[in-house]
Design a protein around this motif. Structure first.
Motif: not given
Length: 128
Positions: A93, A95-96, A101-102, A104
């Motif tokens: 993860l 930070d956004a 957010n994950e 991927t």
């Protein structure tokens, strides 16, 4: 209470992976290898342990801290690594603006490759 349960699940998963690895290592034939190959194998084993257990457990280990700092410096993002309760693979993860957010896809592979290279270099530098 849920955090404690989550930690217990994580520990159980680690123990299961350890037992599988131990069982596989007993079944393989012992091969004589060079000193450098043994060292490389040991460095890789320690690096794998750091990634699978220490980084995910948010430990305050100075080696882990320096690895994560270097990853953050190289990528410009701060990442959090954790095991989800329902899965076996680590979740990344960052930070956004809209919250965590994950990571991927190709970015996840890139982060894992950078993390692996940084960890290998750090372990190799600290080994005698």
């Amino acid at each position: 209470m849920l955090q404690t349960y989550g930690k217990q699940l994580t520990s159980a998963k680690r123990l299961a992976r350890f037992r599988r690895a131990l069982k596989l290592s007993r079944s393989q034939d012992e091969v004589t290898i060079s000193r450098e190959a043994k060292r490389r194998e040991l460095v890789e084993r320690i690096a794998r342990e750091i990634i699978e257990n220490l980084i995910v457990s948010n430990t305050e280990n100075p080696v882990v801290g320096s690895i994560l700092q270097q990853l953050e410096h190289e990528t410009g993002k701060q990442y959090v690594f954790e095991y989800p309760l329902d899965g076996m693979d680590v979740q990344i993860l960052h930070d956004a603006q809209g919250g965590p957010n994950e990571v991927t896809g190709p970015e996840r592979q890139e982060v894992m490759q950078r993390l692996w290279k940084i960890t290998l270099a750090r372990v190799d530098a600290t080994m005698l």
